[in-house]
Design an enzyme around this catalytic site. Sequence first.
Site, PDB file in Angstrom:
ATOM      1  N   LYS A   1      48.038  40.001  58.304  1.00 54.27           N
ATOM      2  CA  LYS A   1      46.637  40.404  58.188  1.00 54.27           C
ATOM      3  C   LYS A   1      46.044  40.664  59.589  1.00 54.27           C
ATOM      4  O   LYS A   1      46.673  40.313  60.606  1.00 54.27           O
ATOM      5  CB  LYS A   1      45.879  39.308  57.443  1.00 54.27           C
ATOM      6  CG  LYS A   1      46.350  39.136  55.989  1.00 54.27           C
ATOM      7  CD  LYS A   1      45.592  38.003  55.309  1.00 54.27           C
ATOM      8  CE  LYS A   1      45.930  37.892  53.837  1.00 54.27           C
ATOM      9  NZ  LYS A   1      45.144  36.831  53.172  1.00 54.27           N
TER      10      LYS A   1
ATOM     11  N   TYR B   1      43.301  43.776  45.831  1.00 54.85           N
ATOM     12  CA  TYR B   1      42.638  42.518  45.450  1.00 54.85           C
ATOM     13  C   TYR B   1      41.755  42.694  44.213  1.00 54.85           C
ATOM     14  O   TYR B   1      40.710  42.042  44.099  1.00 54.85           O
ATOM     15  CB  TYR B   1      41.806  41.999  46.633  1.00 54.85           C
ATOM     16  CG  TYR B   1      42.620  41.320  47.720  1.00 54.85           C
ATOM     17  CD1 TYR B   1      43.629  40.408  47.422  1.00 54.85           C
ATOM     18  CD2 TYR B   1      42.351  41.563  49.075  1.00 54.85           C
ATOM     19  CE1 TYR B   1      44.369  39.778  48.426  1.00 54.85           C
ATOM     20  CE2 TYR B   1      43.086  40.924  50.081  1.00 54.85           C
ATOM     21  CZ  TYR B   1      44.092  40.042  49.743  1.00 54.85           C
ATOM     22  OH  TYR B   1      44.811  39.403  50.730  1.00 54.85           O
TER      23      TYR B   1
ATOM     24  N   ASN C   1      43.795  33.448  57.007  1.00 56.22           N
ATOM     25  CA  ASN C   1      45.088  32.788  56.755  1.00 56.22           C
ATOM     26  C   ASN C   1      46.315  33.655  57.107  1.00 56.22           C
ATOM     27  O   ASN C   1      47.419  33.441  56.615  1.00 56.22           O
ATOM     28  CB  ASN C   1      45.164  32.238  55.326  1.00 56.22           C
ATOM     29  CG  ASN C   1      45.018  33.322  54.272  1.00 56.22           C
ATOM     30  OD1 ASN C   1      44.911  34.509  54.607  1.00 56.22           O
ATOM     31  ND2 ASN C   1      45.020  32.931  53.010  1.00 56.22           N
TER      32      ASN C   1
ATOM     33  N   HIS D   1      49.846  37.773  54.030  1.00 59.41           N
ATOM     34  CA  HIS D   1      49.844  37.952  52.566  1.00 59.41           C
ATOM     35  C   HIS D   1      51.272  37.967  52.063  1.00 59.41           C
ATOM     36  O   HIS D   1      52.160  38.516  52.718  1.00 59.41           O
ATOM     37  CB  HIS D   1      49.172  39.282  52.182  1.00 59.41           C
ATOM     38  CG  HIS D   1      49.439  39.654  50.749  1.00 59.41           C
ATOM     39  ND1 HIS D   1      48.720  39.125  49.709  1.00 59.41           N
ATOM     40  CD2 HIS D   1      50.390  40.454  50.180  1.00 59.41           C
ATOM     41  CE1 HIS D   1      49.187  39.598  48.562  1.00 59.41           C
ATOM     42  NE2 HIS D   1      50.209  40.409  48.822  1.00 59.41           N
TER      43      HIS D   1
ATOM     44  N   GLU E   1      52.291  45.855  44.042  1.00 54.75           N
ATOM     45  CA  GLU E   1      51.817  45.974  45.424  1.00 54.75           C
ATOM     46  C   GLU E   1      52.703  46.909  46.253  1.00 54.75           C
ATOM     47  O   GLU E   1      52.208  47.680  47.077  1.00 54.75           O
ATOM     48  CB  GLU E   1      51.757  44.579  46.066  1.00 54.75           C
ATOM     49  CG  GLU E   1      50.656  43.718  45.455  1.00 54.75           C
ATOM     50  CD  GLU E   1      50.677  42.276  45.924  1.00 54.75           C
ATOM     51  OE1 GLU E   1      51.538  41.920  46.765  1.00 54.75           O
ATOM     52  OE2 GLU E   1      49.832  41.497  45.446  1.00 54.75           O
TER      53      GLU E   1
HETATM   54  P1  IDP Z   1      47.063  34.205  48.235  1.00 57.85           P
HETATM   55  O1  IDP Z   1      46.808  35.094  49.425  1.00 57.85           O
HETATM   56  O2  IDP Z   1      47.692  32.893  48.652  1.00 57.85           O
HETATM   57  O3  IDP Z   1      47.851  34.881  47.153  1.00 57.85           O
HETATM   58  P2  IDP Z   1      44.684  34.564  46.598  1.00 57.85           P
HETATM   59  O4  IDP Z   1      44.052  33.534  45.720  1.00 57.85           O
HETATM   60  O5  IDP Z   1      45.380  35.704  45.964  1.00 57.85           O
HETATM   61  O6  IDP Z   1      45.656  33.782  47.604  1.00 57.85           O
HETATM   62  O7  IDP Z   1      43.528  35.114  47.571  1.00 57.85           O
HETATM   63  C1  IDP Z   1      43.726  36.274  48.334  1.00 57.85           C
HETATM   64  C2  IDP Z   1      43.114  36.063  49.684  1.00 57.85           C
HETATM   65  O8  IDP Z   1      41.697  35.900  49.541  1.00 57.85           O
HETATM   66  C3  IDP Z   1      43.544  34.795  50.413  1.00 57.85           C
HETATM   67  O9  IDP Z   1      44.786  34.935  51.056  1.00 57.85           O
HETATM   68  C4  IDP Z   1      42.419  34.625  51.397  1.00 57.85           C
HETATM   69  O10 IDP Z   1      42.540  35.559  52.488  1.00 57.85           O
HETATM   70  C5  IDP Z   1      41.216  35.043  50.565  1.00 57.85           C
HETATM   71  N1  IDP Z   1      40.575  33.876  49.937  1.00 57.85           N
HETATM   72  C6  IDP Z   1      40.980  33.194  48.864  1.00 57.85           C
HETATM   73  N2  IDP Z   1      40.153  32.170  48.581  1.00 57.85           N
HETATM   74  C7  IDP Z   1      39.165  32.231  49.510  1.00 57.85           C
HETATM   75  C8  IDP Z   1      37.988  31.448  49.753  1.00 57.85           C
HETATM   76  O11 IDP Z   1      37.688  30.487  49.053  1.00 57.85           O
HETATM   77  N3  IDP Z   1      37.237  31.814  50.830  1.00 57.85           N
HETATM   78  C9  IDP Z   1      37.540  32.868  51.628  1.00 57.85           C
HETATM   79  N4  IDP Z   1      38.630  33.626  51.425  1.00 57.85           N
HETATM   80  C10 IDP Z   1      39.436  33.318  50.381  1.00 57.85           C
HETATM   81 MG    MG Z   2      47.378  36.424  45.830  1.00 60.81          MG
END
Ligand code: IDP
Ligand code: MG
Length: 203
Positions: A62, A102, A165, A168, A179
Amino acid sequence: MVMLPRCVFKRVLQQFYSGHQGNPKSLLSAAFTALPGGDAAAGRRSQATIPDIRERTLIAVKPDGVQRRLVGQIMQRFEQRGFKLVGLKMLQVSDDLLSQHYSELRTKPFYPRLLHYMTSGPVVVMVWEGHKVVQTSRMMVGHTNPAEAQAGTVRGDFSFHVSRNVVHASDSLEGAQREIQLWFQKKELLSWDSCDQTVTCEV
Ligand code: IDP
Ligand code: MG
């Protein structure tokens, strides 16, 4: 006619010239022995479970990961695990692509900030191939929230907050297929033979 990958062909020649006598029969035997796993594996093949080494997943570094020069370290983890890189590019993501990527999160309160974050700079997106690569790469990447991610995972080692984080990873086989089609054109993905695949697993 049987087409042999270049690395297998090389092994055929090596075996033919070392130890085999040089008649057509021994060339055939060399070819058989040089095939992935060799004759010993062929004997066992009926009982062994041949792993599906063609599974693919989408991994993206990212914008925070790119800015922090983490691309090389992240790629290295997938290489050293034994996975094969079959697609790679760097791009500035469009809102349209991201909203498709997303789509399940559109109603979440953090979605506008997620969109802003993901378009704040270039991302490096890759397709990795290998046995159970979807499941394994989710483990390697770690928990969505880095505060809960184990040390040794990418998120556990390089980040501390869910809003940044770093990486992805597709979360299921179906998700990976969707994807990969979204981010890559067919011609951007390469199928190639890696010579170490007979060493990393029985194929
Ligand atoms: P993942 O990336 O581990 O699959 P997902 O639930 O698919 O997790 O969420 C996609 C992305 O959305 C996360 O990697 C993160 O960047 C962002 N995200 C998820 N939950 C939160 C939150 O509570 N606050 C801010 N960003 C979030
Ligand atoms: Mg995800």
